[in-house]
Design a protein around this motif. Sequence first.
Motif, PDB file in Angstrom:
ATOM      1  N   ARG A 475       0.839  -1.198   0.000  1.00 39.29           N
ATOM      2  CA  ARG A 475       0.000   0.000   0.000  1.00 39.29           C
ATOM      3  C   ARG A 475       0.881   1.257   0.000  1.00 39.29           C
ATOM      4  O   ARG A 475       0.601   2.234  -0.704  1.00 39.29           O
ATOM      5  CB  ARG A 475      -0.933  -0.008   1.220  1.00 39.29           C
ATOM      6  CG  ARG A 475      -1.900   1.137   1.175  1.00 39.29           C
ATOM      7  CD  ARG A 475      -3.044   1.021   2.160  1.00 39.29           C
ATOM      8  NE  ARG A 475      -3.787   2.280   2.149  1.00 39.29           N
ATOM      9  CZ  ARG A 475      -4.470   2.759   3.174  1.00 39.29           C
ATOM     10  NH1 ARG A 475      -4.560   2.063   4.295  1.00 39.29           N
ATOM     11  NH2 ARG A 475      -5.088   3.922   3.076  1.00 39.29           N
ATOM     12  N   ALA A 476       1.948   1.208   0.779  1.00 37.35           N
ATOM     13  CA  ALA A 476       2.860   2.358   0.832  1.00 37.35           C
ATOM     14  C   ALA A 476       3.578   2.559  -0.505  1.00 37.35           C
ATOM     15  O   ALA A 476       3.709   3.690  -0.982  1.00 37.35           O
ATOM     16  CB  ALA A 476       3.870   2.164   1.959  1.00 37.35           C
ATOM     17  N   ILE A 477       4.025   1.465  -1.108  1.00 32.16           N
ATOM     18  CA  ILE A 477       4.767   1.556  -2.381  1.00 32.16           C
ATOM     19  C   ILE A 477       3.916   2.221  -3.460  1.00 32.16           C
ATOM     20  O   ILE A 477       4.422   2.968  -4.297  1.00 32.16           O
ATOM     21  CB  ILE A 477       5.193   0.139  -2.849  1.00 32.16           C
ATOM     22  CG1 ILE A 477       6.297  -0.398  -1.940  1.00 32.16           C
ATOM     23  CG2 ILE A 477       5.672   0.142  -4.296  1.00 32.16           C
ATOM     24  CD1 ILE A 477       6.581  -1.882  -2.131  1.00 32.16           C
ATOM     25  N   ARG A 478       2.596   1.943  -3.435  1.00 33.18           N
ATOM     26  CA  ARG A 478       1.706   2.486  -4.464  1.00 33.18           C
ATOM     27  C   ARG A 478       1.347   3.948  -4.241  1.00 33.18           C
ATOM     28  O   ARG A 478       0.723   4.573  -5.081  1.00 33.18           O
ATOM     29  CB  ARG A 478       0.399   1.679  -4.473  1.00 33.18           C
ATOM     30  CG  ARG A 478       0.539   0.313  -5.078  1.00 33.18           C
ATOM     31  CD  ARG A 478      -0.840  -0.310  -5.143  1.00 33.18           C
ATOM     32  NE  ARG A 478      -0.793  -1.606  -5.786  1.00 33.18           N
ATOM     33  CZ  ARG A 478      -1.486  -2.661  -5.355  1.00 33.18           C
ATOM     34  NH1 ARG A 478      -2.259  -2.559  -4.288  1.00 33.18           N
ATOM     35  NH2 ARG A 478      -1.405  -3.797  -5.985  1.00 33.18           N
ATOM     36  N   GLY A 514       7.239   1.920 -10.059  1.00 30.70           N
ATOM     37  CA  GLY A 514       8.417   2.782 -10.203  1.00 30.70           C
ATOM     38  C   GLY A 514       9.028   3.251  -8.895  1.00 30.70           C
ATOM     39  O   GLY A 514       9.957   4.065  -8.904  1.00 30.70           O
ATOM     40  N   THR A 515       8.529   2.755  -7.779  1.00 29.01           N
ATOM     41  CA  THR A 515       9.069   3.197  -6.487  1.00 29.01           C
ATOM     42  C   THR A 515      10.511   2.699  -6.322  1.00 29.01           C
ATOM     43  O   THR A 515      10.812   1.544  -6.613  1.00 29.01           O
ATOM     44  CB  THR A 515       8.181   2.664  -5.338  1.00 29.01           C
ATOM     45  OG1 THR A 515       6.835   3.014  -5.636  1.00 29.01           O
ATOM     46  CG2 THR A 515       8.600   3.252  -4.009  1.00 29.01           C
ATOM     47  N   LYS A 590       8.652  12.567 -12.823  1.00 28.62           N
ATOM     48  CA  LYS A 590       8.052  11.588 -13.746  1.00 28.62           C
ATOM     49  C   LYS A 590       7.424  10.431 -12.991  1.00 28.62           C
ATOM     50  O   LYS A 590       6.342   9.950 -13.339  1.00 28.62           O
ATOM     51  CB  LYS A 590       9.131  11.033 -14.699  1.00 28.62           C
ATOM     52  CG  LYS A 590       9.242  11.837 -15.982  1.00 28.62           C
ATOM     53  CD  LYS A 590      10.188  11.121 -16.954  1.00 28.62           C
ATOM     54  CE  LYS A 590      11.523  11.836 -16.986  1.00 28.62           C
ATOM     55  NZ  LYS A 590      12.615  11.127 -17.597  1.00 28.62           N
ATOM     56  N   LEU A 591       8.142  10.020 -11.944  1.00 19.47           N
ATOM     57  CA  LEU A 591       7.673   8.899 -11.137  1.00 19.47           C
ATOM     58  C   LEU A 591       6.303   9.208 -10.514  1.00 19.47           C
ATOM     59  O   LEU A 591       5.377   8.400 -10.568  1.00 19.47           O
ATOM     60  CB  LEU A 591       8.711   8.756 -10.025  1.00 19.47           C
ATOM     61  CG  LEU A 591       9.074   7.437  -9.435  1.00 19.47           C
ATOM     62  CD1 LEU A 591      10.520   7.538  -8.965  1.00 19.47           C
ATOM     63  CD2 LEU A 591       8.178   7.161  -8.285  1.00 19.47           C
ATOM     64  N   LEU A 596       0.286   8.892 -10.343  1.00 18.50           N
ATOM     65  CA  LEU A 596      -1.016   9.582 -10.301  1.00 18.50           C
ATOM     66  C   LEU A 596      -1.881   9.146 -11.474  1.00 18.50           C
ATOM     67  O   LEU A 596      -3.091   8.966 -11.328  1.00 18.50           O
ATOM     68  CB  LEU A 596      -0.806  11.101 -10.298  1.00 18.50           C
ATOM     69  CG  LEU A 596      -0.305  11.667  -8.966  1.00 18.50           C
ATOM     70  CD1 LEU A 596       0.219  13.093  -9.125  1.00 18.50           C
ATOM     71  CD2 LEU A 596      -1.401  11.616  -7.901  1.00 18.50           C
ATOM     72  N   GLU A 597      -1.250   8.956 -12.645  1.00 20.15           N
ATOM     73  CA  GLU A 597      -2.011   8.501 -13.807  1.00 20.15           C
ATOM     74  C   GLU A 597      -2.546   7.088 -13.619  1.00 20.15           C
ATOM     75  O   GLU A 597      -3.687   6.786 -13.966  1.00 20.15           O
ATOM     76  CB  GLU A 597      -1.145   8.576 -15.076  1.00 20.15           C
ATOM     77  CG  GLU A 597      -1.313   9.917 -15.769  1.00 20.15           C
ATOM     78  CD  GLU A 597      -0.168  10.247 -16.714  1.00 20.15           C
ATOM     79  OE1 GLU A 597       0.563   9.313 -17.137  1.00 20.15           O
ATOM     80  OE2 GLU A 597       0.017  11.440 -17.001  1.00 20.15           O
ATOM     81  N   LYS A 598      -1.709   6.234 -13.033  1.00 22.82           N
ATOM     82  CA  LYS A 598      -2.142   4.854 -12.777  1.00 22.82           C
ATOM     83  C   LYS A 598      -3.321   4.807 -11.811  1.00 22.82           C
ATOM     84  O   LYS A 598      -4.162   3.915 -11.877  1.00 22.82           O
ATOM     85  CB  LYS A 598      -0.983   4.045 -12.171  1.00 22.82           C
ATOM     86  CG  LYS A 598      -0.136   3.316 -13.193  1.00 22.82           C
ATOM     87  CD  LYS A 598       1.066   2.657 -12.536  1.00 22.82           C
ATOM     88  CE  LYS A 598       0.741   1.271 -12.015  1.00 22.82           C
ATOM     89  NZ  LYS A 598       0.613   0.252 -13.058  1.00 22.82           N
ATOM     90  N   LEU A 599      -3.327   5.767 -10.895  1.00 21.68           N
ATOM     91  CA  LEU A 599      -4.367   5.762  -9.853  1.00 21.68           C
ATOM     92  C   LEU A 599      -5.706   6.295 -10.361  1.00 21.68           C
ATOM     93  O   LEU A 599      -6.725   6.144  -9.708  1.00 21.68           O
ATOM     94  CB  LEU A 599      -3.912   6.588  -8.646  1.00 21.68           C
ATOM     95  CG  LEU A 599      -2.884   5.891  -7.742  1.00 21.68           C
ATOM     96  CD1 LEU A 599      -2.272   6.878  -6.778  1.00 21.68           C
ATOM     97  CD2 LEU A 599      -3.497   4.714  -6.996  1.00 21.68           C
ATOM     98  N   LYS A 600      -5.662   6.971 -11.513  1.00 22.50           N
ATOM     99  CA  LYS A 600      -6.892   7.578 -12.053  1.00 22.50           C
ATOM    100  C   LYS A 600      -7.957   6.526 -12.364  1.00 22.50           C
ATOM    101  O   LYS A 600      -7.655   5.450 -12.843  1.00 22.50           O
ATOM    102  CB  LYS A 600      -6.558   8.364 -13.317  1.00 22.50           C
ATOM    103  CG  LYS A 600      -6.333   9.836 -12.988  1.00 22.50           C
ATOM    104  CD  LYS A 600      -6.152  10.624 -14.287  1.00 22.50           C
ATOM    105  CE  LYS A 600      -5.341  11.881 -14.012  1.00 22.50           C
ATOM    106  NZ  LYS A 600      -4.684  12.366 -15.214  1.00 22.50           N
TER     107      LYS A 600
END
Length: 600
Positions: A475-478, A514-515, A590-591, A596-600
Amino acid sequence: MGLALDKAAIIQLLERIAFLLEYQGANPFKVRAFANAARALQNRPESLEELVSPGKLEEIEGIGKSIAGVIREAANTGTCKEYEELRQQAPEGFDELIKIPNLGPKKLRALVENLGIRTIADLENACREGRVAKLPGFGLKSEEKLLAGIEQIKRFAGQWLYAEALDYALRIRDTLERLPAAIAVAPAGSLRRCKEIVRDLDFVVASETPEEVIQAFVTHNAVVRILSQGTTKASVLLQNGMQADLRVVDQESFAAALQYFTGSKEHNTKLRGRARKMGYRLNEYGLFETSSSSSEDEPADPLAGRRLSLASEEELYGALGLQYIDPELREDMGEIEAAEEGKLPALVRLEDYRGVLHCHSTWSDGRTSIAELAEAAMVEWKWEYLAICDHSQVATYANGVKIEDLRRQHAEIDAINRKLQPRGFQVLKGCECDILADGSLDYPDEVLKAMELVVVSVHSRFQMSEEEMTERLIRAIRHPYADILGHVSGRLLLARDAYAVDYQRIFEVAAEWGTIIEINGDPNRLDLDWRLCKRAKEMGIKFAVNPDAHSREGLANVKYGINVARKGWLEPADVVNCLPLEEFKSLIHKLRKRKLEKLK
Ligand SMILES: [Zn+2]
Ligand SMILES: [Zn+2]
């Protein structure tokens, strides 16, 4: 003239004197004077050489004239009269007993007087027989705690942290190198391979007159006892209980001996097998041509056959058709195969390192101000940027920074940057944000968003099932503003085990989102473990080598972190600290955008 003890050893000696005085029931003012002096020394940035120069110690608040004398005596001779006298009256197993957590001087006194405890074994027996719990001031709980402490000491007996072993190795190496009789000097063994835990020290020296080298080795001021002494080798016990072995060889054997005594055993076994197939015999004396390819056994004379002339380890590996293999890689993790194909990595070096991330200042639990850390990073280390990552609000034990104080901290950083940016250096605004038990982060998103770098770490609730801990980390990594996952396993070497976590899953998710994964250079952590780095790298993960410095001196932890990265097969392109500032900033940008885009 070198000093007999280093600064850490002097501090420990003062602490032990304070302990022994209290054990004896001495005047509390005297006890405190020694404890204060130890603390005062710890807080001084100067080297011990500087500190013991005339008049210097007396200027330090908390160090009186007589203790200054004690420090100088100890620095020059390796001990002092005051300590030796006190030590005489303590139980024989004192050096072991004081390592037990939660066993203070008064409790130790009670155990000695009432139960006749002399050693750690006595104490263990007394606990198992329930005799300790019956003593006034003890009880079942403290008996259990003492037993657990003893267990821990027994488990880690005979092992030392790399950084401590290195200190001793360098002192001995420096002495041997000064000998005119020594042609070449090298520490070997697991220390040379940069293992995080070292069990003993090995030295290989080339010399025509071995007696002189052996004599200097066994009389070194770090030595407390000679275990064995021959014409070409010797073993000694050092002040910290660690064993050190010396092997003196002739110059022709030096490369082979250094290779042999560096190990690892597994690496050497494979290398010898390869030599055999090529019609050679490899041992600590050299590489020899064998007469018949059928005889696999070592002949009675280890020097039988024609010896190849090898001036260096490079030539030795070359003679076996291999690229030179750096000592850090000699763990039989595929390095011989890679060397055969010419595909060894060009390992990251300290010189490649440009920006230091994850440092604590006096805003949380660090001992050095932001300005001083930045100055040291820029001037001493020639780095280009430094991220201040103080603890977040929940970390009260570490004086975590409250949200309302961040504004002032950031203003301080801006002011420092106005001075340093024209000199080509920048301080980044960051934090080490706690990962809470459910995997959420300790600052709200808008606070994290304002940070130029966010390291997220677990500092509490270590006892979770593997599933729970893995979910918590995932959860933290995401999290869109979790840039770096700090000290992934939570281990403290020789003190606390890593928590249970599914690394395969962690790496998969970190690679997907990407973390960046941290390699924490604190010598007590060295976390991520090097054994996991290669696999993570192959999965596409980037790493940050961080000192987790809590003081100016702590910046040197970068060196230990680089060792781990090298041991984990990492190249400059795998380590984000090797990026120039603007590229590093754009990577973080970029990361976050990608997340943020993935979370949309
Ligand atoms: Zn931390
Ligand atoms: Zn930290």
